[in-house]
Design a protein around this motif. Sequence first.
Motif, PDB file in Angstrom:
ATOM      1  N   PHE A 228      -8.464   3.874 -18.549  1.00  0.00           N
ATOM      2  CA  PHE A 228      -7.099   4.063 -19.036  1.00  0.00           C
ATOM      3  C   PHE A 228      -6.930   5.488 -19.539  1.00  0.00           C
ATOM      4  CE2 PHE A 228      -7.173  -0.633 -19.584  1.00  0.00           C
ATOM      5  CZ  PHE A 228      -5.988  -0.928 -18.911  1.00  0.00           C
ATOM      6  N   ALA A 229      -5.821   6.108 -19.178  1.00  0.00           N
ATOM      7  CA  ALA A 229      -5.507   7.451 -19.660  1.00  0.00           C
ATOM      8  C   ALA A 229      -5.180   7.411 -21.152  1.00  0.00           C
ATOM      9  CB  ALA A 229      -4.335   8.031 -18.870  1.00  0.00           C
ATOM     10  N   SER A 230      -4.620   6.283 -21.613  1.00  0.00           N
ATOM     11  CA  SER A 230      -4.339   6.121 -23.040  1.00  0.00           C
ATOM     12  C   SER A 230      -4.252   4.638 -23.375  1.00  0.00           C
ATOM     13  CB  SER A 230      -3.029   6.813 -23.425  1.00  0.00           C
ATOM     14  OG  SER A 230      -1.915   6.112 -22.898  1.00  0.00           O
ATOM     15  N   ILE A 231      -4.548   4.359 -24.637  1.00  0.00           N
ATOM     16  CA  ILE A 231      -4.354   3.017 -25.185  1.00  0.00           C
ATOM     17  C   ILE A 231      -3.573   3.169 -26.480  1.00  0.00           C
ATOM     18  CG2 ILE A 231      -5.420   1.001 -26.232  1.00  0.00           C
ATOM     19  CD1 ILE A 231      -7.753   1.271 -24.439  1.00  0.00           C
ATOM     20  N   ASP A 232      -2.525   2.406 -26.599  1.00  0.00           N
ATOM     21  CA  ASP A 232      -1.771   2.318 -27.835  1.00  0.00           C
ATOM     22  C   ASP A 232      -1.973   0.891 -28.332  1.00  0.00           C
ATOM     23  OD1 ASP A 232      -0.045   2.667 -29.934  1.00  0.00           O
ATOM     24  OD2 ASP A 232       1.657   3.301 -28.709  1.00  0.00           O
ATOM     25  N   TRP A 233      -2.782   0.715 -29.365  1.00  0.00           N
ATOM     26  CA  TRP A 233      -3.107  -0.614 -29.877  1.00  0.00           C
ATOM     27  C   TRP A 233      -2.394  -0.792 -31.213  1.00  0.00           C
ATOM     28  CZ3 TRP A 233      -8.844  -2.560 -30.685  1.00  0.00           C
ATOM     29  CH2 TRP A 233      -8.833  -3.952 -30.838  1.00  0.00           C
ATOM     30  N   LEU A 234      -1.336  -1.593 -31.224  1.00  0.00           N
ATOM     31  CA  LEU A 234      -0.505  -1.758 -32.412  1.00  0.00           C
ATOM     32  C   LEU A 234      -1.176  -2.600 -33.491  1.00  0.00           C
ATOM     33  CD1 LEU A 234       2.971  -2.265 -30.701  1.00  0.00           C
ATOM     34  CD2 LEU A 234       1.897  -0.138 -31.510  1.00  0.00           C
ATOM     35  N   ARG A 235      -2.026  -3.512 -33.089  1.00  0.00           N
ATOM     36  CA  ARG A 235      -2.786  -4.371 -34.002  1.00  0.00           C
ATOM     37  C   ARG A 235      -1.913  -5.260 -34.892  1.00  0.00           C
ATOM     38  NH1 ARG A 235      -6.266   0.156 -33.505  1.00  0.00           N
ATOM     39  NH2 ARG A 235      -8.394  -0.436 -32.956  1.00  0.00           N
ATOM     40  N   TYR A 236      -0.790  -5.725 -34.345  1.00  0.00           N
ATOM     41  CA  TYR A 236      -0.027  -6.756 -35.038  1.00  0.00           C
ATOM     42  C   TYR A 236      -0.881  -8.030 -35.019  1.00  0.00           C
ATOM     43  CZ  TYR A 236       4.359  -4.067 -34.228  1.00  0.00           C
ATOM     44  OH  TYR A 236       5.353  -3.133 -34.192  1.00  0.00           O
ATOM     45  N   ALA A 237      -0.716  -8.887 -35.990  1.00  0.00           N
ATOM     46  CA  ALA A 237      -1.501 -10.122 -36.058  1.00  0.00           C
ATOM     47  C   ALA A 237      -1.171 -11.031 -34.872  1.00  0.00           C
ATOM     48  CB  ALA A 237      -1.224 -10.854 -37.370  1.00  0.00           C
ATOM     49  N   THR A 238      -2.219 -11.465 -34.182  1.00  0.00           N
ATOM     50  CA  THR A 238      -2.018 -12.348 -33.039  1.00  0.00           C
ATOM     51  C   THR A 238      -1.447 -13.693 -33.494  1.00  0.00           C
ATOM     52  OG1 THR A 238      -3.056 -13.157 -31.012  1.00  0.00           O
ATOM     53  CG2 THR A 238      -4.352 -13.340 -33.007  1.00  0.00           C
ATOM     54  N   CYS A 239      -0.599 -14.248 -32.662  1.00  0.00           N
ATOM     55  CA  CYS A 239       0.073 -15.532 -32.887  1.00  0.00           C
ATOM     56  C   CYS A 239       1.150 -15.481 -33.964  1.00  0.00           C
ATOM     57  CB  CYS A 239      -0.921 -16.649 -33.196  1.00  0.00           C
ATOM     58  SG  CYS A 239      -2.032 -16.975 -31.816  1.00  0.00           S
TER      59      CYS A 239
ATOM     60  N   THR B  62      -3.469   6.956  -9.838  1.00  0.00           N
ATOM     61  CA  THR B  62      -2.413   6.728 -10.822  1.00  0.00           C
ATOM     62  C   THR B  62      -2.995   6.786 -12.227  1.00  0.00           C
ATOM     63  OG1 THR B  62      -1.228   5.293  -9.282  1.00  0.00           O
ATOM     64  CG2 THR B  62      -0.672   5.063 -11.606  1.00  0.00           C
ATOM     65  N   ALA B  63      -2.311   7.466 -13.137  1.00  0.00           N
ATOM     66  CA  ALA B  63      -2.694   7.442 -14.552  1.00  0.00           C
ATOM     67  C   ALA B  63      -2.213   6.113 -15.121  1.00  0.00           C
ATOM     68  CB  ALA B  63      -2.054   8.598 -15.297  1.00  0.00           C
TER      69      ALA B  63
ATOM     70  N   ARG C  80       0.831  -1.200   0.000  1.00  0.00           N
ATOM     71  CA  ARG C  80       0.000   0.000   0.000  1.00  0.00           C
ATOM     72  C   ARG C  80       0.863   1.247   0.000  1.00  0.00           C
ATOM     73  NH1 ARG C  80      -4.651   2.194   0.014  1.00  0.00           N
ATOM     74  NH2 ARG C  80      -5.203   3.955   1.324  1.00  0.00           N
ATOM     75  N   GLU C  81       1.925   1.235   0.775  1.00  0.00           N
ATOM     76  CA  GLU C  81       2.821   2.392   0.803  1.00  0.00           C
ATOM     77  C   GLU C  81       3.418   2.635  -0.580  1.00  0.00           C
ATOM     78  OE1 GLU C  81       5.671   1.607   3.846  1.00  0.00           O
ATOM     79  OE2 GLU C  81       4.093   1.123   5.262  1.00  0.00           O
ATOM     80  N   MET C  82       3.818   1.561  -1.251  1.00  0.00           N
ATOM     81  CA  MET C  82       4.438   1.705  -2.567  1.00  0.00           C
ATOM     82  C   MET C  82       3.439   2.218  -3.591  1.00  0.00           C
ATOM     83  SD  MET C  82       6.882  -1.618  -3.039  1.00  0.00           S
ATOM     84  CE  MET C  82       5.461  -2.643  -3.351  1.00  0.00           C
ATOM     85  N   ILE C  83       2.245   1.674  -3.605  1.00  0.00           N
ATOM     86  CA  ILE C  83       1.294   1.946  -4.671  1.00  0.00           C
ATOM     87  C   ILE C  83       0.733   3.372  -4.611  1.00  0.00           C
ATOM     88  CG2 ILE C  83      -0.846   1.112  -3.597  1.00  0.00           C
ATOM     89  CD1 ILE C  83      -1.294  -0.408  -6.274  1.00  0.00           C
ATOM     90  N   THR C  84       0.664   3.955  -3.450  1.00  0.00           N
ATOM     91  CA  THR C  84       0.084   5.295  -3.356  1.00  0.00           C
ATOM     92  C   THR C  84       0.991   6.369  -3.939  1.00  0.00           C
ATOM     93  OG1 THR C  84       0.934   5.567  -1.116  1.00  0.00           O
ATOM     94  CG2 THR C  84      -1.332   4.768  -1.340  1.00  0.00           C
ATOM     95  N   SER C  85       2.236   6.058  -4.176  1.00  0.00           N
ATOM     96  CA  SER C  85       3.146   7.068  -4.708  1.00  0.00           C
ATOM     97  C   SER C  85       3.408   6.919  -6.206  1.00  0.00           C
ATOM     98  CB  SER C  85       4.478   7.013  -3.947  1.00  0.00           C
ATOM     99  OG  SER C  85       5.108   5.766  -4.185  1.00  0.00           O
ATOM    100  N   VAL C  86       2.754   5.978  -6.863  1.00  0.00           N
ATOM    101  CA  VAL C  86       2.971   5.750  -8.291  1.00  0.00           C
ATOM    102  C   VAL C  86       2.129   6.752  -9.083  1.00  0.00           C
ATOM    103  CG1 VAL C  86       2.807   4.079 -10.169  1.00  0.00           C
ATOM    104  CG2 VAL C  86       3.388   3.302  -7.874  1.00  0.00           C
ATOM    105  N   LYS C  87       2.804   7.531  -9.921  1.00  0.00           N
ATOM    106  CA  LYS C  87       2.093   8.547 -10.702  1.00  0.00           C
ATOM    107  C   LYS C  87       1.538   7.996 -12.009  1.00  0.00           C
ATOM    108  CE  LYS C  87       4.190  12.509  -8.599  1.00  0.00           C
ATOM    109  NZ  LYS C  87       3.988  11.921  -7.320  1.00  0.00           N
ATOM    110  N   SER C  88       2.250   7.033 -12.618  1.00  0.00           N
ATOM    111  CA  SER C  88       1.779   6.474 -13.884  1.00  0.00           C
ATOM    112  C   SER C  88       2.251   5.032 -14.035  1.00  0.00           C
ATOM    113  CB  SER C  88       2.278   7.313 -15.064  1.00  0.00           C
ATOM    114  OG  SER C  88       3.684   7.306 -15.099  1.00  0.00           O
ATOM    115  N   GLY C  89       1.419   4.234 -14.687  1.00  0.00           N
ATOM    116  CA  GLY C  89       1.732   2.834 -14.924  1.00  0.00           C
ATOM    117  C   GLY C  89       1.344   2.441 -16.335  1.00  0.00           C
TER     118      GLY C  89
END
Length: 182
Positions: A79-90, A43-44, A8-17
């Motif tokens: 989510f503050a942002s999504i970057d979806w590359l859309r490479y073919a799965t597998c 956290t963003a 809990r101490e660690m997670i409250t100080s995270v600004k972005s993930g």
Amino acid sequence: NGCNTRGREMITSVKSGLAVTAHPDDENLGCGGTLLRLAQEGTAIHWLVVTAATPPDYSAEAIEIQRQQVQVVKDAYRFASIDWLRYATCYLDKRTLPEMLLDFRHCLENTRPEWVFLPHHADVHGDHRVVFNAMAALLKPVGMRLYGVKRVLSCETISETEAAMPLASNVFLPTVYVDITS
């Protein structure tokens, strides 16, 4: 996930993930509870999705359903942002490393995450291993400093991580626990 007072101490100080996932759904299966907890703490959170359902392996209907599902997840996690590359799965093993590094680098530059969540290096799914290895190439100590990354966390993706061959080098040994009971 789990319980640990230091968590809990660690997670409250995270600004972005940043959750880096091979497929849409890995964020839920791997670090979903932790992402929700981070968001709850202010956290963003950002999401890099590497693959998508693509023709000819998937129908237009399946592709549209996946697009809608990703939108639902985006809204649910806030989510503050999504970057979806859309490479073919597998087929990530067919991509060149420089191509992937360029896209991954761009995402890191734009999101500047303090914490990065990756799939486990020994997941049975090859796409997970490729994503781990490519991002790990960028997040050597010099890369972590360059992008502002303070911690890289490998996540267990249920249905993939525990299915790997039972070798000592494949074992998932968590060292960080985040209380997600609330």
